[in-house]
Write a protein that holds these residues in place. Structure first.
Motif, PDB file in Angstrom:
ATOM      1  N   LEU A  49      68.922  23.289  15.238  1.00  0.00           N
ATOM      2  CA  LEU A  49      67.543  23.589  14.859  1.00  0.00           C
ATOM      3  C   LEU A  49      67.194  25.051  15.118  1.00  0.00           C
ATOM      4  CD1 LEU A  49      64.845  22.606  13.777  1.00  0.00           C
ATOM      5  CD2 LEU A  49      64.208  21.965  16.113  1.00  0.00           C
ATOM      6  N   VAL A  50      67.641  25.601  16.237  1.00  0.00           N
ATOM      7  CA  VAL A  50      67.384  27.017  16.529  1.00  0.00           C
ATOM      8  C   VAL A  50      67.982  27.894  15.436  1.00  0.00           C
ATOM      9  CG1 VAL A  50      67.943  28.930  18.087  1.00  0.00           C
ATOM     10  CG2 VAL A  50      67.145  26.765  19.024  1.00  0.00           C
ATOM     11  N   MET A  51      69.184  27.558  14.965  1.00  0.00           N
ATOM     12  CA  MET A  51      69.835  28.360  13.931  1.00  0.00           C
ATOM     13  C   MET A  51      69.039  28.325  12.621  1.00  0.00           C
ATOM     14  SD  MET A  51      72.438  29.713  15.397  1.00  0.00           S
ATOM     15  CE  MET A  51      71.643  29.629  16.999  1.00  0.00           C
ATOM     16  N   PHE A  52      68.588  27.139  12.221  1.00  0.00           N
ATOM     17  CA  PHE A  52      67.858  27.028  10.952  1.00  0.00           C
ATOM     18  C   PHE A  52      66.461  27.650  11.049  1.00  0.00           C
ATOM     19  CE2 PHE A  52      71.083  23.790   9.978  1.00  0.00           C
ATOM     20  CZ  PHE A  52      71.379  24.130   8.664  1.00  0.00           C
ATOM     21  N   ASN A  53      65.792  27.496  12.182  1.00  0.00           N
ATOM     22  CA  ASN A  53      64.490  28.144  12.352  1.00  0.00           C
ATOM     23  C   ASN A  53      64.630  29.657  12.351  1.00  0.00           C
ATOM     24  OD1 ASN A  53      63.096  25.741  12.462  1.00  0.00           O
ATOM     25  ND2 ASN A  53      62.956  25.677  14.685  1.00  0.00           N
ATOM     26  N   ALA A  56      65.086  30.897   8.811  1.00  0.00           N
ATOM     27  CA  ALA A  56      63.845  30.915   8.031  1.00  0.00           C
ATOM     28  C   ALA A  56      62.943  32.066   8.443  1.00  0.00           C
ATOM     29  CB  ALA A  56      63.104  29.593   8.194  1.00  0.00           C
ATOM     30  N   LEU A  57      62.789  32.291   9.749  1.00  0.00           N
ATOM     31  CA  LEU A  57      61.836  33.292  10.240  1.00  0.00           C
ATOM     32  C   LEU A  57      62.377  34.714  10.209  1.00  0.00           C
ATOM     33  CD1 LEU A  57      60.459  31.301  13.309  1.00  0.00           C
ATOM     34  CD2 LEU A  57      59.300  31.705  11.141  1.00  0.00           C
ATOM     35  N   SER A  58      63.681  34.872  10.390  1.00  0.00           N
ATOM     36  CA  SER A  58      64.255  36.221  10.471  1.00  0.00           C
ATOM     37  C   SER A  58      65.046  36.608   9.222  1.00  0.00           C
ATOM     38  CB  SER A  58      65.157  36.326  11.713  1.00  0.00           C
ATOM     39  OG  SER A  58      64.402  36.146  12.890  1.00  0.00           O
ATOM     40  N   SER A  59      65.981  35.763   8.820  1.00  0.00           N
ATOM     41  CA  SER A  59      66.804  36.105   7.654  1.00  0.00           C
ATOM     42  C   SER A  59      65.972  36.144   6.376  1.00  0.00           C
ATOM     43  CB  SER A  59      67.950  35.098   7.513  1.00  0.00           C
ATOM     44  OG  SER A  59      68.791  35.129   8.646  1.00  0.00           O
ATOM     45  N   TYR A  60      65.120  35.130   6.183  1.00  0.00           N
ATOM     46  CA  TYR A  60      64.248  35.107   4.996  1.00  0.00           C
ATOM     47  C   TYR A  60      62.892  35.772   5.261  1.00  0.00           C
ATOM     48  CZ  TYR A  60      67.372  31.994   2.426  1.00  0.00           C
ATOM     49  OH  TYR A  60      68.443  31.464   1.756  1.00  0.00           O
ATOM     50  N   LYS A  61      62.647  36.112   6.545  1.00  0.00           N
ATOM     51  CA  LYS A  61      61.393  36.777   6.939  1.00  0.00           C
ATOM     52  C   LYS A  61      60.152  35.971   6.516  1.00  0.00           C
ATOM     53  CE  LYS A  61      63.189  41.484   7.199  1.00  0.00           C
ATOM     54  NZ  LYS A  61      64.614  41.061   7.239  1.00  0.00           N
ATOM     55  N   PHE A  62      60.231  34.667   6.696  1.00  0.00           N
ATOM     56  CA  PHE A  62      59.073  33.810   6.411  1.00  0.00           C
ATOM     57  C   PHE A  62      57.992  34.092   7.449  1.00  0.00           C
ATOM     58  CE2 PHE A  62      56.905  29.566   6.616  1.00  0.00           C
ATOM     59  CZ  PHE A  62      56.363  29.616   5.340  1.00  0.00           C
ATOM     60  N   PRO A  63      56.767  34.456   7.033  1.00  0.00           N
ATOM     61  CA  PRO A  63      55.756  34.950   7.977  1.00  0.00           C
ATOM     62  C   PRO A  63      54.949  33.871   8.702  1.00  0.00           C
ATOM     63  CG  PRO A  63      54.877  35.066   5.754  1.00  0.00           C
ATOM     64  CD  PRO A  63      56.286  34.532   5.630  1.00  0.00           C
ATOM     65  N   CYS A  64      55.134  32.605   8.367  1.00  0.00           N
ATOM     66  CA  CYS A  64      54.222  31.564   8.870  1.00  0.00           C
ATOM     67  C   CYS A  64      54.975  30.493   9.661  1.00  0.00           C
ATOM     68  CB  CYS A  64      53.461  30.922   7.710  1.00  0.00           C
ATOM     69  SG  CYS A  64      52.637  32.095   6.614  1.00  0.00           S
ATOM     70  N   ALA A  65      55.149  30.756  10.949  1.00  0.00           N
ATOM     71  CA  ALA A  65      55.847  29.799  11.802  1.00  0.00           C
ATOM     72  C   ALA A  65      55.089  28.477  11.895  1.00  0.00           C
ATOM     73  CB  ALA A  65      56.043  30.392  13.196  1.00  0.00           C
ATOM     74  N   LEU A 255      59.848  31.305  -1.776  1.00  0.00           N
ATOM     75  CA  LEU A 255      59.401  29.926  -1.644  1.00  0.00           C
ATOM     76  C   LEU A 255      60.226  28.971  -2.495  1.00  0.00           C
ATOM     77  CD1 LEU A 255      57.391  27.914  -0.446  1.00  0.00           C
ATOM     78  CD2 LEU A 255      55.852  28.406  -2.373  1.00  0.00           C
ATOM     79  N   TYR A 256      60.583  29.396  -3.702  1.00  0.00           N
ATOM     80  CA  TYR A 256      61.320  28.515  -4.616  1.00  0.00           C
ATOM     81  C   TYR A 256      62.815  28.835  -4.637  1.00  0.00           C
ATOM     82  CZ  TYR A 256      56.639  27.350  -6.159  1.00  0.00           C
ATOM     83  OH  TYR A 256      55.321  26.938  -6.198  1.00  0.00           O
ATOM     84  N   PHE A 260      66.367  28.982   0.677  1.00  0.00           N
ATOM     85  CA  PHE A 260      65.249  28.848   1.612  1.00  0.00           C
ATOM     86  C   PHE A 260      64.797  27.394   1.705  1.00  0.00           C
ATOM     87  CE2 PHE A 260      60.594  28.941   2.406  1.00  0.00           C
ATOM     88  CZ  PHE A 260      60.630  29.480   3.694  1.00  0.00           C
ATOM     89  N   GLN A 261      64.774  26.700   0.585  1.00  0.00           N
ATOM     90  CA  GLN A 261      64.355  25.296   0.590  1.00  0.00           C
ATOM     91  C   GLN A 261      65.340  24.414   1.355  1.00  0.00           C
ATOM     92  OE1 GLN A 261      63.754  24.306  -3.539  1.00  0.00           O
ATOM     93  NE2 GLN A 261      61.764  25.306  -3.642  1.00  0.00           N
ATOM     94  N   VAL A 262      66.627  24.738   1.255  1.00  0.00           N
ATOM     95  CA  VAL A 262      67.638  23.994   2.016  1.00  0.00           C
ATOM     96  C   VAL A 262      67.441  24.220   3.510  1.00  0.00           C
ATOM     97  CG1 VAL A 262      70.103  23.863   2.564  1.00  0.00           C
ATOM     98  CG2 VAL A 262      69.361  23.902   0.176  1.00  0.00           C
TER      99      VAL A 262
END
Length: 340
Positions: A49-53, A56-65, A255-256, A260-262
């Motif tokens: 879970l730490v790896m996938f989170n 999402a937050l760092s590699s894809y730079k998703f801004p909304c934890a 988003l699409y 990222f969806q995986v």
């Protein structure tokens, strides 16, 4: 075990005592084989879970934890609803006192009784998700190891739990190793470090609350997760709305993206499994054992984090600190298994 269609399907953590099938791991050991399975299951889910989170937050730079937290809660609650509706699982340790066609499946008074656990879970989820953003994976796991101190303190105040000198010594070794490992962290971020320590405190409160309320509520792991989802889901939805996170998510460029969806899909699946194994491990063993499992799995998290995300150059002092922490965790595991 939860039963469905006449067969045993899913394990639950209804009782912490040793009964049928609760053989000791070793002769004289207070940890059962079932407890060992729970501990290992938690560690595997937590590392992934730490790896996938982090992806999402760092590699894809998703801004909304908080949106990820919301998605995890919604998916877990929906899955629990379907499993309970199909009578594959139960939410209680005994025969349910609420009809299966009831909307909530548990009495309203039970939701109120478990509300302290739900609120501590909300704080734990929000702080833990945000804490991984500003700190590289190796240092994140290093700082998170100090959770054991807070957990030990919470256990003493909430459950009057006392520990033997070997256990206390192993905790001291872990904390010392954490400070050694972080002594020359060139990527020091005061805000990131502060959030991690807040996450440590909320984790300790959450685990101690599970140990106190979980064993006395009459609910098993699935029931406790269900109550958490019902209470915390609307709170997180309101928080993401007022912060504008839902709009940011809609406008997120990846988003699409299938990749990222995986990542989000696996994050939600692993969050469900992780929450279940946290309840299972904490109730079968103890809150401190749960924290120590978190330290043992850090050895693998640090290695994968270095390989996949980098962020921390090789440093002998850091390696020594990581080693001390791992030895401390191993010492605790040995004492626990041998009943010392």
């Amino acid at each position: 075990m939860a039963k469905g269609g006449g067969g045993v399907l899913l394990p639950v953590s209804g009782e912490s005592g040793k009964g049928d099938g609760e053989a000791e791991l070793f002769k004289g050991s207070p940890m059962t084989r079932r407890g060992a399975v729970a501990a290992l299951s938690y560690m595997a889910c937590s590392v992934l879970l730490v790896m996938f989170n982090k992806a999402a937050l760092s590699s894809y730079k998703f801004p909304c934890a908080n949106v990820i937290t919301l998605l995890q809660m919604v998916c877990s609650t929906c899955l629990l609803y379907v499993l309970r509706r199909l009578k594959i699982i139960s939410f209680t340790n005994s025969e349910p006192s609420v009809p299966s066609d009831s909307l909530f499946f548990v009495p309203f008074r039970m939701l109120l009784r478990t509300s302290p656990l739900s609120l501590s879970y909300l704080l734990y989820m929000l702080a833990s998700m945000e804490s991984i953003r500003g700190v590289n994976v190796p240092m994140y796991t290093t700082l998170r190891r100090t959770t054991v101190v807070f957990t030990m303190i919470m256990e003493y105040f909430l459950a009057k739990q006392k520990h033997t000198p070997p256990i206390i010594g192993s905790v001291v070794l872990i904390v010392f190793g954490a400070f050694v490992a972080g002594a020359r962290d060139l990527s020091f971020d005061a805000r990131g470090y502060a959030i991690v320590f807040v996450a440590n405190i909320t984790t300790a409160v959450y685990l101690a609350t599970i140990n106190r309320i979980g064993k006395s509520s009459g609910l098993n792991s699935f029931g406790l997760m269900w109550c958490n989802g019902l209470v915390c889901g609307p709170c997180v939805l309101f928080l993401t709305y007022i912060q504008g996170d839902l709009k940011k998510t809609i406008e997120f460029p990846y988003l699409y993206s299938p990749g990222f969806q995986v990542v989000l899909l696996f994050s939600c699946m692993l969050a469900f499994l992780l929450n279940y194994t946290i309840f299972w491990n904490t109730i079968l063993n103890s809150a401190l054992t749960q924290s120590m499992c978190g330290n043992l799995k850090d050895f693998f998290t640090v290695g994968l984090g270095w390989v996949l995300f980098g962020g921390l150059p090789f440093d002998l002092l850091n390696v020594i600190g990581q080693g001390l922490g791992f030895v401390g965790s191993g010492t605790y595991a040995y004492c626990k298994i041998k009943g010392k």
